[in-house]
Design a protein around this motif. Structure first.
Motif, PDB file in Angstrom:
ATOM      1  N   THR A 140      -2.061 -58.678 -16.139  1.00 37.11           N
ATOM      2  CA  THR A 140      -0.807 -59.311 -15.757  1.00 37.11           C
ATOM      3  C   THR A 140       0.256 -58.232 -15.612  1.00 37.11           C
ATOM      4  O   THR A 140       0.456 -57.433 -16.521  1.00 37.11           O
ATOM      5  N   ILE A 141       0.925 -58.219 -14.462  1.00 34.40           N
ATOM      6  CA  ILE A 141       1.954 -57.216 -14.172  1.00 34.40           C
ATOM      7  C   ILE A 141       3.211 -57.915 -13.698  1.00 34.40           C
ATOM      8  O   ILE A 141       3.140 -58.842 -12.889  1.00 34.40           O
ATOM      9  N   VAL A 142       4.366 -57.470 -14.195  1.00 29.84           N
ATOM     10  CA  VAL A 142       5.653 -58.028 -13.772  1.00 29.84           C
ATOM     11  C   VAL A 142       6.490 -56.913 -13.157  1.00 29.84           C
ATOM     12  O   VAL A 142       6.684 -55.857 -13.766  1.00 29.84           O
ATOM     13  N   VAL A 143       6.956 -57.159 -11.928  1.00 24.34           N
ATOM     14  CA  VAL A 143       7.825 -56.217 -11.225  1.00 24.34           C
ATOM     15  C   VAL A 143       9.220 -56.826 -11.125  1.00 24.34           C
ATOM     16  O   VAL A 143       9.374 -57.965 -10.675  1.00 24.34           O
ATOM     17  N   GLU A 144      10.242 -56.067 -11.542  1.00 23.78           N
ATOM     18  CA  GLU A 144      11.626 -56.529 -11.409  1.00 23.78           C
ATOM     19  C   GLU A 144      12.204 -55.971 -10.113  1.00 23.78           C
ATOM     20  O   GLU A 144      12.284 -54.759  -9.930  1.00 23.78           O
ATOM     21  N   ASN A 145      12.616 -56.890  -9.236  1.00 24.04           N
ATOM     22  CA  ASN A 145      13.124 -56.527  -7.912  1.00 24.04           C
ATOM     23  C   ASN A 145      14.599 -56.926  -7.800  1.00 24.04           C
ATOM     24  O   ASN A 145      15.027 -57.918  -8.394  1.00 24.04           O
ATOM     25  N   LYS A 146      15.372 -56.174  -7.005  1.00 23.69           N
ATOM     26  CA  LYS A 146      16.813 -56.423  -6.885  1.00 23.69           C
ATOM     27  C   LYS A 146      17.119 -57.820  -6.362  1.00 23.69           C
ATOM     28  O   LYS A 146      18.092 -58.457  -6.778  1.00 23.69           O
ATOM     29  N   THR A 147      16.304 -58.315  -5.443  1.00 21.87           N
ATOM     30  CA  THR A 147      16.564 -59.620  -4.816  1.00 21.87           C
ATOM     31  C   THR A 147      15.847 -60.763  -5.528  1.00 21.87           C
ATOM     32  O   THR A 147      16.435 -61.796  -5.823  1.00 21.87           O
ATOM     33  N   PHE A 148      14.563 -60.576  -5.816  1.00 26.71           N
ATOM     34  CA  PHE A 148      13.733 -61.650  -6.365  1.00 26.71           C
ATOM     35  C   PHE A 148      13.830 -61.763  -7.886  1.00 26.71           C
ATOM     36  O   PHE A 148      13.359 -62.737  -8.464  1.00 26.71           O
ATOM     37  N   GLY A 149      14.406 -60.761  -8.527  1.00 28.82           N
ATOM     38  CA  GLY A 149      14.340 -60.746  -9.985  1.00 28.82           C
ATOM     39  C   GLY A 149      12.941 -60.356 -10.420  1.00 28.82           C
ATOM     40  O   GLY A 149      12.323 -59.473  -9.811  1.00 28.82           O
ATOM     41  N   GLU A 150      12.411 -61.017 -11.431  1.00 33.23           N
ATOM     42  CA  GLU A 150      11.078 -60.687 -11.932  1.00 33.23           C
ATOM     43  C   GLU A 150       9.998 -61.511 -11.220  1.00 33.23           C
ATOM     44  O   GLU A 150      10.092 -62.735 -11.160  1.00 33.23           O
ATOM     45  N   VAL A 151       9.006 -60.821 -10.695  1.00 30.02           N
ATOM     46  CA  VAL A 151       7.860 -61.458 -10.037  1.00 30.02           C
ATOM     47  C   VAL A 151       6.593 -60.993 -10.748  1.00 30.02           C
ATOM     48  O   VAL A 151       6.401 -59.802 -10.988  1.00 30.02           O
ATOM     49  N   LEU A 152       5.746 -61.947 -11.089  1.00 31.56           N
ATOM     50  CA  LEU A 152       4.501 -61.644 -11.801  1.00 31.56           C
ATOM     51  C   LEU A 152       3.326 -61.728 -10.828  1.00 31.56           C
ATOM     52  O   LEU A 152       3.260 -62.638 -10.000  1.00 31.56           O
ATOM     53  N   TYR A 153       2.423 -60.762 -10.911  1.00 31.21           N
ATOM     54  CA  TYR A 153       1.148 -60.912 -10.211  1.00 31.21           C
ATOM     55  C   TYR A 153       0.018 -60.647 -11.194  1.00 31.21           C
ATOM     56  O   TYR A 153       0.154 -59.871 -12.144  1.00 31.21           O
ATOM     57  N   ARG A 154      -1.097 -61.319 -10.974  1.00 33.37           N
ATOM     58  CA  ARG A 154      -2.211 -61.251 -11.918  1.00 33.37           C
ATOM     59  C   ARG A 154      -3.506 -60.936 -11.167  1.00 33.37           C
ATOM     60  O   ARG A 154      -3.899 -61.674 -10.263  1.00 33.37           O
ATOM     61  N   GLN A 155      -4.150 -59.841 -11.529  1.00 30.41           N
ATOM     62  CA  GLN A 155      -5.473 -59.509 -10.988  1.00 30.41           C
ATOM     63  C   GLN A 155      -6.511 -60.231 -11.841  1.00 30.41           C
ATOM     64  O   GLN A 155      -6.530 -60.066 -13.067  1.00 30.41           O
ATOM     65  N   ILE A 156      -7.393 -60.991 -11.196  1.00 30.85           N
ATOM     66  CA  ILE A 156      -8.356 -61.803 -11.939  1.00 30.85           C
ATOM     67  C   ILE A 156      -9.770 -61.455 -11.513  1.00 30.85           C
ATOM     68  O   ILE A 156     -10.098 -61.467 -10.320  1.00 30.85           O
ATOM     69  N   LEU A 193       6.239 -66.696  -8.318  1.00 26.96           N
ATOM     70  CA  LEU A 193       7.507 -66.429  -7.652  1.00 26.96           C
ATOM     71  C   LEU A 193       8.613 -67.371  -8.140  1.00 26.96           C
ATOM     72  O   LEU A 193       8.323 -68.443  -8.682  1.00 26.96           O
ATOM     73  N   PRO A 194       9.884 -67.014  -7.906  1.00 21.93           N
ATOM     74  CA  PRO A 194      10.980 -67.921  -8.262  1.00 21.93           C
ATOM     75  C   PRO A 194      10.858 -69.252  -7.512  1.00 21.93           C
ATOM     76  O   PRO A 194      10.334 -69.298  -6.396  1.00 21.93           O
ATOM     77  N   LEU A 195      11.360 -70.316  -8.116  1.00 18.66           N
ATOM     78  CA  LEU A 195      11.237 -71.648  -7.522  1.00 18.66           C
ATOM     79  C   LEU A 195      11.997 -71.786  -6.200  1.00 18.66           C
ATOM     80  O   LEU A 195      11.665 -72.634  -5.372  1.00 18.66           O
ATOM     81  N   ASP A 196      13.002 -70.928  -5.985  1.00 20.98           N
ATOM     82  CA  ASP A 196      13.773 -71.028  -4.743  1.00 20.98           C
ATOM     83  C   ASP A 196      13.228 -70.127  -3.632  1.00 20.98           C
ATOM     84  O   ASP A 196      13.840 -70.012  -2.565  1.00 20.98           O
ATOM     85  N   ALA A 197      12.083 -69.501  -3.883  1.00 17.04           N
ATOM     86  CA  ALA A 197      11.486 -68.652  -2.852  1.00 17.04           C
ATOM     87  C   ALA A 197      10.956 -69.513  -1.707  1.00 17.04           C
ATOM     88  O   ALA A 197      10.412 -70.604  -1.923  1.00 17.04           O
ATOM     89  N   LYS A 198      11.119 -69.018  -0.485  1.00 17.57           N
ATOM     90  CA  LYS A 198      10.594 -69.716   0.688  1.00 17.57           C
ATOM     91  C   LYS A 198       9.183 -69.200   0.961  1.00 17.57           C
ATOM     92  O   LYS A 198       8.986 -68.020   1.259  1.00 17.57           O
TER      93      LYS A 198
END
Length: 217
Positions: A140-156, A193-198
């Protein structure tokens, strides 16, 4: 161009294929039809390994306003879920399934600062299993981005994947589209992703890592 994670396996596969063809030539001189079958099988295995570890150059349109696909594959999940490990709240989940024939390089979906990176040992359920995200071997990896804030991605890991390679280290600044790791032999990546992401993709759509846009703000 091949990924560095495949160098040892590619070399070993080619050596074994050469040994098999040499032994076939000397031991089965009177069985030409069997020789040709063994040659074809050896060549097929070399081809599959080369396909699996290929690392094609990708042209990423770097932007803080969108998230690109972290891997090649097919979109199998788009839904609002509760993420229990890091956020402990609701997020939009987008999952991409990789077959053994897909490129298996994991790339950073967005630029930013690595806030969290953790490996979890686990099972090897098929990658599309509903509980694979919680029970399989994963990172599990979390990247903090200027626009999106924190986004998590998970390699499974999947039923065939027995090794996950993760390059993300906490405190590291990363660039969208660059190598983030590798998953060997069939697997899945989940994005939270954030709930307001398109969301810019649809179910069963095939996406190309580092190029196709998954979501935007």
């Amino acid at each position: 161009m091949f990924h560095k994670e495949g160098k040892l396996i590619i070399t070993a596969t080619i050596i074994l294929a050469l040994i098999a063809t040499d032994l076939t030539y000397f031991l089965l001189k009177d069985l030409a039809w069997l020789q040709y079958i063994i040659y074809a099988v050896a060549l097929f295995f070399v081809y599959i390994i080369l396909q699996f570890f290929r690392n094609p150059k990708r042209h990423t349109k770097v932007s803080d306003n969108h998230v690109v696909a972290p891997v090649d594959g097919k979109v199998v999940v788009i839904e609002e879920v509760f993420e229990p490990e890091y956020f402990k709240d609701k997020r939009l989940q987008v999952s991409i399934f990789m077959s053994p024939l897909n490129v298996h390089v994991t790339r950073y979906g967005l630029s930013g600062l690595i806030k969290y990176s953790k490996y979890h040992p686990g099972k090897y359920l098929v990658a599309w299993h509903p509980k694979a995200s919680e029970e399989n071997e994963r990172t599990t990896i979390v990247v903090e981005n200027k626009t999106f804030g924190e986004v998590l991605y998970r390699q499974i890991a999947g039923a065939l994947a027995k090794r996950i390679v993760n390059y993300a280290e906490e405190g590291q600044e990363v660039l969208q589209g660059t190598d983030a790791g590798f998953i060997k032999f069939g697997s899945r990546v989940d994005l939270f992703l954030p709930l307001d992401a398109k969301i810019n993709v649809s179910l069963n759509q095939k996406v190309k890592g580092a190029e196709d846009i998954i979501a935007s703000l």
